[in-house]
Design a protein around this motif. Sequence first.
Motif, PDB file in Angstrom:
ATOM      1  N   GLY A  89       0.835  -1.197   0.000  1.00 24.61           N
ATOM      2  CA  GLY A  89       0.000   0.000   0.000  1.00 24.61           C
ATOM      3  C   GLY A  89       0.868   1.244   0.000  1.00 24.61           C
ATOM      4  N   SER A  90       0.507   2.195   0.824  1.00 22.99           N
ATOM      5  CA  SER A  90       1.257   3.454   0.877  1.00 22.99           C
ATOM      6  C   SER A  90       2.262   3.464   2.026  1.00 22.99           C
ATOM      7  N   LYS A  91       2.363   2.327   2.743  1.00 19.02           N
ATOM      8  CA  LYS A  91       3.255   2.288   3.901  1.00 19.02           C
ATOM      9  C   LYS A  91       4.702   2.037   3.489  1.00 19.02           C
ATOM     10  N   VAL A  92       5.610   2.429   4.346  1.00 20.74           N
ATOM     11  CA  VAL A  92       7.023   2.160   4.107  1.00 20.74           C
ATOM     12  C   VAL A  92       7.230   0.656   4.215  1.00 20.74           C
ATOM     13  N   PHE A  93       7.912   0.075   3.233  1.00 21.52           N
ATOM     14  CA  PHE A  93       8.009  -1.382   3.181  1.00 21.52           C
ATOM     15  C   PHE A  93       9.421  -1.777   2.769  1.00 21.52           C
ATOM     16  N   MET A  94      10.260  -2.116   3.720  1.00 21.10           N
ATOM     17  CA  MET A  94      11.625  -2.537   3.435  1.00 21.10           C
ATOM     18  C   MET A  94      11.833  -3.929   4.032  1.00 21.10           C
ATOM     19  N   PRO A  95      11.299  -4.949   3.387  1.00 19.16           N
ATOM     20  CA  PRO A  95      11.335  -6.282   3.979  1.00 19.16           C
ATOM     21  C   PRO A  95      12.622  -7.043   3.693  1.00 19.16           C
ATOM     22  N   ARG A  96      12.765  -8.139   4.418  1.00 19.34           N
ATOM     23  CA  ARG A  96      13.741  -9.154   4.039  1.00 19.34           C
ATOM     24  C   ARG A  96      12.954 -10.178   3.220  1.00 19.34           C
ATOM     25  N   VAL A  97      13.566 -10.676   2.146  1.00 20.43           N
ATOM     26  CA  VAL A  97      12.835 -11.517   1.196  1.00 20.43           C
ATOM     27  C   VAL A  97      13.558 -12.843   0.974  1.00 20.43           C
ATOM     28  N   VAL A  98      12.776 -13.926   0.942  1.00 20.61           N
ATOM     29  CA  VAL A  98      13.291 -15.229   0.520  1.00 20.61           C
ATOM     30  C   VAL A  98      12.540 -15.612  -0.747  1.00 20.61           C
ATOM     31  N   VAL A  99      13.285 -15.975  -1.793  1.00 22.08           N
ATOM     32  CA  VAL A  99      12.694 -16.305  -3.093  1.00 22.08           C
ATOM     33  C   VAL A  99      13.044 -17.734  -3.478  1.00 22.08           C
ATOM     34  N   SER A 100      12.060 -18.465  -3.991  1.00 25.52           N
ATOM     35  CA  SER A 100      12.317 -19.833  -4.443  1.00 25.52           C
ATOM     36  C   SER A 100      12.777 -19.808  -5.899  1.00 25.52           C
ATOM     37  N   VAL A 101      13.759 -20.658  -6.217  1.00 29.77           N
ATOM     38  CA  VAL A 101      14.304 -20.744  -7.581  1.00 29.77           C
ATOM     39  C   VAL A 101      14.528 -22.217  -7.930  1.00 29.77           C
ATOM     40  N   PRO A 102      14.580 -22.554  -9.237  1.00 33.75           N
ATOM     41  CA  PRO A 102      14.863 -23.946  -9.634  1.00 33.75           C
ATOM     42  C   PRO A 102      16.189 -24.432  -9.060  1.00 33.75           C
ATOM     43  N   CYS A 103      16.303 -25.738  -8.828  1.00 33.05           N
ATOM     44  CA  CYS A 103      17.482 -26.248  -8.121  1.00 33.05           C
ATOM     45  C   CYS A 103      18.762 -26.201  -8.949  1.00 33.05           C
ATOM     46  N   LEU A 104      18.683 -26.131 -10.274  1.00 35.28           N
ATOM     47  CA  LEU A 104      19.893 -26.077 -11.104  1.00 35.28           C
ATOM     48  C   LEU A 104      20.063 -24.720 -11.766  1.00 35.28           C
ATOM     49  N   ILE A 105      19.634 -23.665 -11.091  1.00 41.25           N
ATOM     50  CA  ILE A 105      19.752 -22.311 -11.633  1.00 41.25           C
ATOM     51  C   ILE A 105      21.220 -21.912 -11.743  1.00 41.25           C
ATOM     52  N   GLY A 121      13.176  -2.425  -3.544  1.00 47.74           N
ATOM     53  CA  GLY A 121      13.522  -1.828  -2.258  1.00 47.74           C
ATOM     54  C   GLY A 121      13.401  -2.809  -1.106  1.00 47.74           C
ATOM     55  N   VAL A 122      14.422  -3.642  -0.932  1.00 50.60           N
ATOM     56  CA  VAL A 122      14.409  -4.625   0.150  1.00 50.60           C
ATOM     57  C   VAL A 122      15.725  -4.543   0.928  1.00 50.60           C
ATOM     58  N   ARG A 123      15.689  -5.045   2.155  1.00 49.63           N
ATOM     59  CA  ARG A 123      16.893  -5.015   2.988  1.00 49.63           C
ATOM     60  C   ARG A 123      17.820  -6.191   2.741  1.00 49.63           C
ATOM     61  N   LYS A 124      17.226  -7.352   2.434  1.00 53.72           N
ATOM     62  CA  LYS A 124      18.010  -8.573   2.295  1.00 53.72           C
ATOM     63  C   LYS A 124      17.265  -9.535   1.385  1.00 53.72           C
ATOM     64  N   ILE A 125      17.991 -10.225   0.518  1.00 53.87           N
ATOM     65  CA  ILE A 125      17.388 -11.204  -0.384  1.00 53.87           C
ATOM     66  C   ILE A 125      18.121 -12.539  -0.244  1.00 53.87           C
ATOM     67  N   CYS A 126      17.384 -13.598   0.041  1.00 48.03           N
ATOM     68  CA  CYS A 126      17.952 -14.939   0.111  1.00 48.03           C
ATOM     69  C   CYS A 126      17.178 -15.844  -0.845  1.00 48.03           C
ATOM     70  N   LEU A 127      17.854 -16.863  -1.350  1.00 48.94           N
ATOM     71  CA  LEU A 127      17.238 -17.787  -2.286  1.00 48.94           C
ATOM     72  C   LEU A 127      17.140 -19.185  -1.683  1.00 48.94           C
ATOM     73  N   ILE A 128      16.125 -19.933  -2.091  1.00 39.78           N
ATOM     74  CA  ILE A 128      15.954 -21.304  -1.618  1.00 39.78           C
ATOM     75  C   ILE A 128      15.549 -22.170  -2.811  1.00 39.78           C
ATOM     76  N   GLU A 129      16.097 -23.391  -2.873  1.00 39.67           N
ATOM     77  CA  GLU A 129      15.751 -24.301  -3.969  1.00 39.67           C
ATOM     78  C   GLU A 129      14.280 -24.695  -3.881  1.00 39.67           C
ATOM     79  N   GLU A 130      13.615 -24.721  -5.024  1.00 41.48           N
ATOM     80  CA  GLU A 130      12.185 -25.044  -5.047  1.00 41.48           C
ATOM     81  C   GLU A 130      11.852 -26.424  -4.468  1.00 41.48           C
ATOM     82  N   PRO A 131      12.639 -27.479  -4.740  1.00 41.77           N
ATOM     83  CA  PRO A 131      12.290 -28.779  -4.140  1.00 41.77           C
ATOM     84  C   PRO A 131      12.342 -28.761  -2.616  1.00 41.77           C
ATOM     85  N   VAL A 132      13.317 -28.032  -2.053  1.00 46.85           N
ATOM     86  CA  VAL A 132      13.412 -27.929  -0.591  1.00 46.85           C
ATOM     87  C   VAL A 132      12.197 -27.180  -0.053  1.00 46.85           C
ATOM     88  N   ALA A 133      11.848 -26.071  -0.714  1.00 44.02           N
ATOM     89  CA  ALA A 133      10.672 -25.303  -0.290  1.00 44.02           C
ATOM     90  C   ALA A 133       9.401 -26.138  -0.435  1.00 44.02           C
TER      91      ALA A 133
END
Length: 340
Positions: A89-105, A121-133
Amino acid sequence: MLGTDIAIDLGTSTVKIYLDGKGVILKEPAVVAYNVETEEVVAIGSEAYAMVGRTSDRIDVVQPLCNGVISDFDLAQYLISHYMKQISGSKVFMPRVVVSVPCLITEVEKRAVVNAISSAGVRKICLIEEPVAAAMGAGVKIDEPHGTLIVDIGGGTTDIAVISLSGIVESTSIKIAGDQFDEAIVKYIRRKHNVLIGERTAEELKMQIGCVFPRPEEQTVEIKGRCLMTGLPRVFSVSSSEMIEAFEEVSTRILEAIHGVLERTPPELVADISTNGICMTGGGSLVWGFDKLIESHTGIETHVADDAISCVAYGTGKSLDDVDSMQDGTINLSRRKQMN
């Protein structure tokens, strides 16, 4: 809203966003419609999906993600930013994010995902393999010393992985999944009935009577298309047994990939899998009889997870508990737990 952690399942067909403490709050088609002359975005998500097959030459409807990775960086960046703004929305939003990606990316593909999300606009981005997720979302206890085979059939990729002690022991990722089922229907109808149908019609046909294993009762449905002989509209019937024939090549490729992973898996873990069974997730796993087909070819009990479509999103959401110890911009949930 400041500091709220979010998880993103950045799928080829659908984008799902999980908000910490609230669950999956957004589920939209990963589709963008834009004016090819002005390069201005006309519609996004459900509104753009409704335009598929119905636009003029001025409007192009595209999926910025192809086969599980970003194919059009600018549009993918726009898509992600749009959805991030939508949930904040209109609020300040600076999250930490985890994104799923294919395992052989690849590293290049991984960097494209990180850069596209960073622009929102995020503070931190981490990735996780889709099969694990997917395993986490399906309720599998991935941290135990027991082998579990996950088959995640998404829109653009099928990820197959043996998971034990929070890590991937053996895996593969093939670019054969839900979208290829739709393409197989279009090709089959054209070859068998000499009629051309659109992607939307093919997807609806897949959802209504699509199957890869004989149904207890034959089902038929009437569909409309353009006759290639006359160029005029034509209404005709398609049966569920024809769907088995249409899907044969695609389903065989997935079976071969599963077989290949099992062949490379240590015998102790194969014994675990034969006891624990095979777990299927993703929208493609909902094609009727897929679990029965895999079971008949492997001899291993196979089941489809509850809410299979959202397993990756929920599993990515569960990984937010470990976001403090995950490293920025790397796939490291399973790596970190293996090292501990």
